[in-house]
Design a protein around this motif. Structure first.
Motif, PDB file in Angstrom:
ATOM      1  N   GLY A  85       0.742  -1.196  -0.096  1.00 44.33           N
ATOM      2  CA  GLY A  85      -0.071  -0.241   0.101  1.00 44.33           C
ATOM      3  C   GLY A  85       0.977   1.380  -0.072  1.00 44.33           C
ATOM      4  N   LYS A  86       1.765   1.442   1.006  1.00 45.48           N
ATOM      5  CA  LYS A  86       2.428   2.627   0.910  1.00 45.48           C
ATOM      6  C   LYS A  86       3.606   2.916  -0.227  1.00 45.48           C
ATOM      7  CE  LYS A  86       2.300   2.954   6.202  1.00 45.48           C
ATOM      8  NZ  LYS A  86       3.188   3.081   7.504  1.00 45.48           N
ATOM      9  N   LYS A  87       3.991   1.737  -0.400  1.00 48.96           N
ATOM     10  CA  LYS A  87       4.815   1.697  -1.495  1.00 48.96           C
ATOM     11  C   LYS A  87       4.161   2.028  -2.740  1.00 48.96           C
ATOM     12  CE  LYS A  87       7.520  -1.325  -4.663  1.00 48.96           C
ATOM     13  NZ  LYS A  87       7.894  -2.833  -5.369  1.00 48.96           N
ATOM     14  N   ALA A  88       3.141   1.756  -3.132  1.00 52.21           N
ATOM     15  CA  ALA A  88       2.237   2.065  -4.412  1.00 52.21           C
ATOM     16  C   ALA A  88       2.070   3.670  -4.379  1.00 52.21           C
ATOM     17  CB  ALA A  88       0.977   1.209  -4.417  1.00 52.21           C
ATOM     18  N   GLU A  89       1.625   4.059  -3.084  1.00 48.82           N
ATOM     19  CA  GLU A  89       1.402   5.832  -2.963  1.00 48.82           C
ATOM     20  C   GLU A  89       2.684   6.481  -3.101  1.00 48.82           C
ATOM     21  OE1 GLU A  89      -0.658   6.131   0.480  1.00 48.82           O
ATOM     22  OE2 GLU A  89      -2.258   5.157   0.272  1.00 48.82           O
ATOM     23  N   MET A  90       3.819   5.924  -2.799  1.00 50.55           N
ATOM     24  CA  MET A  90       4.936   6.605  -3.048  1.00 50.55           C
ATOM     25  C   MET A  90       5.580   6.701  -4.336  1.00 50.55           C
ATOM     26  SD  MET A  90       6.969   5.669   0.497  1.00 50.55           S
ATOM     27  CE  MET A  90       8.592   6.280  -0.065  1.00 50.55           C
ATOM     28  N   THR A  91       5.410   5.440  -4.917  1.00 48.73           N
ATOM     29  CA  THR A  91       6.052   5.289  -6.343  1.00 48.73           C
ATOM     30  C   THR A  91       5.075   5.890  -7.215  1.00 48.73           C
ATOM     31  OG1 THR A  91       5.407   2.964  -6.643  1.00 48.73           O
ATOM     32  CG2 THR A  91       7.573   3.364  -5.467  1.00 48.73           C
ATOM     33  N   LYS A  92       3.884   5.716  -7.120  1.00 49.79           N
ATOM     34  CA  LYS A  92       2.830   5.976  -8.054  1.00 49.79           C
ATOM     35  C   LYS A  92       2.736   5.098  -9.158  1.00 49.79           C
ATOM     36  CE  LYS A  92       1.507   9.567  -5.615  1.00 49.79           C
ATOM     37  NZ  LYS A  92       0.224   9.664  -4.874  1.00 49.79           N
ATOM     38  N   ASP A  93       3.179   4.017  -8.977  1.00 51.14           N
ATOM     39  CA  ASP A  93       3.418   2.831 -10.152  1.00 51.14           C
ATOM     40  C   ASP A  93       1.913   2.370 -10.482  1.00 51.14           C
ATOM     41  OD1 ASP A  93       5.074   0.442 -11.395  1.00 51.14           O
ATOM     42  OD2 ASP A  93       3.261  -0.297 -10.677  1.00 51.14           O
ATOM     43  N   LYS A  94       1.364   2.501 -11.759  1.00 46.73           N
ATOM     44  CA  LYS A  94       0.216   2.599 -12.067  1.00 46.73           C
ATOM     45  C   LYS A  94      -0.437   1.183 -11.808  1.00 46.73           C
ATOM     46  CE  LYS A  94       0.277   6.029 -15.854  1.00 46.73           C
ATOM     47  NZ  LYS A  94       0.113   6.327 -17.047  1.00 46.73           N
ATOM     48  N   LYS A  95       0.454   0.084 -12.183  1.00 45.03           N
ATOM     49  CA  LYS A  95      -0.079  -1.305 -12.026  1.00 45.03           C
ATOM     50  C   LYS A  95      -0.303  -1.511 -10.612  1.00 45.03           C
ATOM     51  CE  LYS A  95       1.435  -5.968 -13.148  1.00 45.03           C
ATOM     52  NZ  LYS A  95       2.424  -6.852 -13.586  1.00 45.03           N
ATOM     53  N   GLU A  96       0.509  -1.089  -9.609  1.00 41.39           N
ATOM     54  CA  GLU A  96       0.351  -1.098  -8.234  1.00 41.39           C
ATOM     55  C   GLU A  96      -0.836  -0.484  -7.762  1.00 41.39           C
ATOM     56  OE1 GLU A  96       3.985  -0.823  -6.072  1.00 41.39           O
ATOM     57  OE2 GLU A  96       4.739  -2.635  -6.483  1.00 41.39           O
TER      58      GLU A  96
END
Length: 366
Positions: free
Chosen positions: A148-159
């Motif tokens: 969750g936090k990683k996706a919000e930080m990296t803004k990776d579309k897939k995640e």
């Protein structure tokens, strides 16, 4: 295609008796919880009169019907998602199947103990459904916490797509809504595919009634299951496991006579097999000839090259076109030659969506 329907339910509802009748395979049946510890797998022939008709037309050396697997999975108890009973072992087995047939006890019999002491089919259904939901919720929660936090930080579309889908699923599961009833886009479904969520799998309820009730068309327990299933757009099959066990020991002619005496057109087993086949979104195409008539299972929506690949990967890799005749046209005209003379044999390309009952010759080059 290797596809599996799992038979589940609380202990002593008739799962193993039913499984024996489906597959004509003897496994341990005992009047106590967890008589079935490891899943028992049996290959089931899908009833299809078209196979018999084609066999008579071609008189081949061998005739092979379409099949799929039924798996008898150990009895479940309240608290399985927390490790009660066989707990996680049960849930890992059920996670591997493609569809779920939930057997529900809808008969009174003082000689067969019920794990909760009395007969209440809706309570039994909800015990299982809640355990399946709780198991999925644990998986979803763990994944959200992990990325969750990683996706919000990296803004990776897939995640971000995956996290969005998981949060939507979690919200539904917390309201006891199975994943199959939550509205998800194709992209979201693809994003959560690897988790193999149990409540995403299609469900069919199998109401196990007494011999008397099958003749009378049901009972109050069965009606409650029908009402419950209707509310969630699920299917119900009424079955008497004892009768099905007797039918499994008879030859085809004896079976027809026995059903006639009971006033039943089709056994509950055949209904279950057909409905499960349909529930999985499956259909059948045929290959025919003097050496072999064979039925092949495919998922509705598959194109001609994909179906060719079910026979052999080279067929898909080197696909040129398919020569297709519908089963109905072949039967109507009586032979391939007459069907062709009447313009009913078609050449189809790579974009052709296969239809149930297609009779195919695949042209390929590798």
């Amino acid at each position: 295609m290797s596809l599996t329907a799992g038979i589940v339910g609380l202990p002593n509802v008739g799962k193993s008796t039913l499984f024996n009748a489906i597959t004509k395979k003897n496994i341990l049946i005992a009047n106590y919880p967890f008589a079935t510890i490891d899943p028992n797998v049996g290959v089931v022939v899908v009833p299809d009169e078209r196979v018999n008709v084609l066999e008579k037309m071609y008189n081949p050396e061998r005739c092979i019907p379409t099949v799929y697997e039924f798996t008898d999975i150990a009895g479940l108890v309240k608290g399985a998602s927390s490790g009660e009973g066989l707990g996680n072992k049960f849930l890992s087995h059920i996670r591997e199947v493609d569809a779920i047939a939930q057997v529900v006890r809808c008969f009174d019999d003082g000689n067969v103990i019920h794990v909760d002491g009395n007969i209440d089919p809706i309570r039994d259904i909800e015990i299982i459904n809640v355990e399946l939901i709780m198991s999925d919720l644990e998986i979803v929660d763990n994944r959200i916490n992990r990325i969750g936090k990683k996706a919000e930080m990296t803004k990776d579309k897939k995640e971000l797509l995956e996290i969005g889908a998981l949060k939507k699923i979690k919200e539904g599961l917390l309201q006891n809504i199975p994943v199959r009833k939550i509205e998800l886009s194709e992209e979201e479904l693809e994003a959560i595919k690897s988790y193999n969520l149990i409540t995403l799998k299609p469900m069919i309820y199998v109401a196990n009634v007494s011999e008397e009730d099958i003749i009378n068309g049901g009972n109050e327990y069965y009606e409650k299951v029908v009402e419950y299933a209707k509310a969630e757009n699920s299917e119900v099959v009424m079955i008497c496991a004892k009768i099905e066990s007797e039918l499994a020991e008879l030859n085809d002619d004896e079976k027809v006579e026995f059903l006639k005496e009971l006033g039943i057109e089709e056994s509950g087993m055949e209904q279950l097999i057909r409905k499960t086949y349909s529930l999985l979104g499956l259909a059948t195409f045929f290959t025919v000839g003097a050496d072999e008539v064979k039925a092949w299972t495919f998922r509705k929506g598959m194109k001609a090259p994909q179906c060719a690949g079910i026979i052999h990967t080279d067929f898909e890799r080197g696909f040129i076109r398919a020569e297709v005749t519908s089963y109905d046209d072949l039967v109507k005209y009586g032979s391939e030659k007459d069907a062709k003379d009447n313009g009913k044999v078609r050449l189809e390309g790579k974009e052709y969506l296969m239809q149930d009952g297609d009779i195919c010759y695949f042209r390929f080059n590798v």
